[in-house]
Design a protein around this motif. Structure first.
Motif, PDB file in Angstrom:
ATOM      1  N   ALA A 143       0.840  -1.204   0.000  1.00  0.00           N
ATOM      2  CA  ALA A 143       0.000   0.000   0.000  1.00  0.00           C
ATOM      3  C   ALA A 143       0.872   1.249   0.000  1.00  0.00           C
ATOM      4  CB  ALA A 143      -0.920   0.010   1.213  1.00  0.00           C
ATOM      5  N   ASP A 144       0.540   2.221  -0.870  1.00  0.00           N
ATOM      6  CA  ASP A 144       1.257   3.493  -0.835  1.00  0.00           C
ATOM      7  C   ASP A 144       0.368   4.620  -0.323  1.00  0.00           C
ATOM      8  OD1 ASP A 144      -0.346   3.660  -3.097  1.00  0.00           O
ATOM      9  OD2 ASP A 144       1.188   4.536  -4.365  1.00  0.00           O
ATOM     10  N   GLU A 145      -0.839   4.274   0.119  1.00  0.00           N
ATOM     11  CA  GLU A 145      -1.741   5.206   0.793  1.00  0.00           C
ATOM     12  C   GLU A 145      -2.451   4.455   1.910  1.00  0.00           C
ATOM     13  OE1 GLU A 145      -2.802   7.955  -3.153  1.00  0.00           O
ATOM     14  OE2 GLU A 145      -4.407   6.822  -2.153  1.00  0.00           O
ATOM     15  N   ILE A 146      -2.566   5.091   3.061  1.00  0.00           N
ATOM     16  CA  ILE A 146      -3.266   4.509   4.202  1.00  0.00           C
ATOM     17  C   ILE A 146      -4.439   5.411   4.571  1.00  0.00           C
ATOM     18  CG2 ILE A 146      -3.127   3.952   6.659  1.00  0.00           C
ATOM     19  CD1 ILE A 146      -1.719   1.908   4.896  1.00  0.00           C
ATOM     20  N   ASP A 147      -5.618   4.811   4.694  1.00  0.00           N
ATOM     21  CA  ASP A 147      -6.805   5.532   5.152  1.00  0.00           C
ATOM     22  C   ASP A 147      -7.085   5.102   6.590  1.00  0.00           C
ATOM     23  OD1 ASP A 147      -6.775   5.984   2.390  1.00  0.00           O
ATOM     24  OD2 ASP A 147      -8.965   6.047   2.258  1.00  0.00           O
ATOM     25  N   MET A 148      -6.778   5.979   7.547  1.00  0.00           N
ATOM     26  CA  MET A 148      -6.974   5.653   8.968  1.00  0.00           C
ATOM     27  C   MET A 148      -8.243   6.312   9.484  1.00  0.00           C
ATOM     28  SD  MET A 148      -4.600   8.174  11.315  1.00  0.00           S
ATOM     29  CE  MET A 148      -5.599   7.773  12.764  1.00  0.00           C
ATOM     30  N   VAL A 149      -8.788   5.766  10.563  1.00  0.00           N
ATOM     31  CA  VAL A 149      -9.944   6.376  11.227  1.00  0.00           C
ATOM     32  C   VAL A 149      -9.491   6.980  12.554  1.00  0.00           C
ATOM     33  CG1 VAL A 149     -11.719   4.965  10.166  1.00  0.00           C
ATOM     34  CG2 VAL A 149     -10.557   4.107  12.184  1.00  0.00           C
ATOM     35  N   ILE A 150     -10.009   8.162  12.855  1.00  0.00           N
ATOM     36  CA  ILE A 150      -9.677   8.747  14.150  1.00  0.00           C
ATOM     37  C   ILE A 150     -10.492   8.064  15.242  1.00  0.00           C
ATOM     38  CG2 ILE A 150      -9.132  10.978  13.110  1.00  0.00           C
ATOM     39  CD1 ILE A 150     -11.761  12.039  14.441  1.00  0.00           C
ATOM     40  N   SER A 151     -10.056   8.218  16.461  1.00  0.00           N
ATOM     41  CA  SER A 151     -10.802   7.713  17.616  1.00  0.00           C
ATOM     42  C   SER A 151     -11.888   8.729  17.953  1.00  0.00           C
ATOM     43  CB  SER A 151      -9.857   7.514  18.806  1.00  0.00           C
ATOM     44  OG  SER A 151      -8.873   6.554  18.499  1.00  0.00           O
TER      45      SER A 151
END
Length: 316
Positions: A149-157
């Motif tokens: 992966a060259d992009e990460i989609d994270m979710v905030i807490s």
């Protein structure tokens, strides 16, 4: 980020109290005004030539996404193939921006996309809830990057944010950004759970202060997902952040954008809010699964004068 602004920004994030003071000192959002402005932008008339250009641009901005428990290696490989050649019968049709999958599917997609220029995005950090220890989120991120992966989609807490523990959210984003290495980080705010437009603005600034390369509306698992007013507020935030810090950040509405008409409304809003500098896949994306199909059918309609049959495009 300019050198002159490094110290005051560092001061802003030195404690939870300082961060709270800064975030709650941002101008409040006029809800009625934001809703009215977003509605007015959706009434713009786009003529045929401009519409064709807008449709091709929207295709190039799509993060073609599948995030289902039933995803298989075969399904994500087929999706990656479609991302490269969305219309196999028309080589002039552009490729999409990226394919977005769960970390377990990254290696399969990487085999298809390698060397193509289409990005490989992966959700991480206990998507979609974000309810996991930081160590688990970091491992999740590193595994996705290691697989390609060259992009990460994270979710905030969201629980921490809504509890006012802004520094906890900030530090978690900073840690995930570090774990990304060279991969770009998109920070998902899950705006449908933030309750107010003021919180959307605060979360946008918090994510950008922590180093996010993109701010993203939603996981697509919570309703409402992307909306025009929320995206407008986020666009205003990246505009103001650039003016304040000299750093440009992208925006990604995701969830619920299904038609070419809707996508073009968003492009109009981008142009009139932040300017054509953001009308580029490097700075604006659509997180979508079904949007691409409608874009392809509308593209064919403009080229041939008639709509294609329902079996013209694959079902994703």
């Amino acid at each position: 980020m300019t050198t002159a602004l490094q110290t005051p920004l560092a001061d802003v994030t030195r404690s939870n109290a300082a961060l709270r003071t800064f975030l709650h000192g941002l101008p409040g959002v006029d809800k009625v005004g934001a809703d009215a402005r977003a509605a007015s932008l959706g009434t713009r008339s786009i003529k045929t030539t401009a519409k064709a250009t807008a449709i091709d641009l929207a295709i190039r901005m799509v993060d073609l996404t599948t995030l289902e428990g039933a995803d298989t290696p075969g399904k994500v490989r087929a999706l990656a193939t479609k991302a490269l050649r969305p219309d196999p019968l028309d080589p002039s049709c552009p490729a999409v921006a990226a394919v977005c999958v769960y970390p377990a599917m990254v290696a399969d997609v990487a085999d298809v996309l390698r060397g193509s220029g289409v990005h490989l995005a992966s959700v991480a950090t206990a998507f979609p809830s974000g309810q996991a220890p930081l160590s688990v989120k970091l491992d999740d991120t590193r595994a996705a990057v290691a697989a390609g992966a060259d992009e990460i989609d994270m979710v905030i807490s969201r629980g921490a944010f809504l509890s006012g523990r802004y520094l906890d959210v900030f530090e978690e984003i900073v840690a995930i950004k570090e774990a990304c290495g060279d991969a770009h980080l998109k920070v998902i705010l899950e705006t449908g759970e933030l309750a107010t437009y003021d919180n959307v603005r605060r979360a946008s600034w918090l994510a950008m202060l922590a180093g996010g390369d993109f701010i993203k509306t939603s996981t697509g698992k919570v309703q409402p997902a992307a909306t025009m007013p929320v995206t407008l507020i986020m666009l205003e935030a990246v505009r103001d952040f650039l003016a304040s810090t000299g750093r440009k950040v992208g925006v990604k509405p995701a969830g619920g954008i299904r038609t070419s008409k809707d996508a073009i409304k968003y492009l109009v809003m981008v142009n009139e809010t932040v300017g054509d500098g953001w009308l580029d896949p490097d700075w604006f994306r659509f997180g979508a699964s079904t949007l691409l199909n409608d874009l392809l059918m509308q593209r064919t309609k403009l080229a041939t004068g008639h709509y294609s049959g329902p079996d013209y495009v694959t079902l994703d």
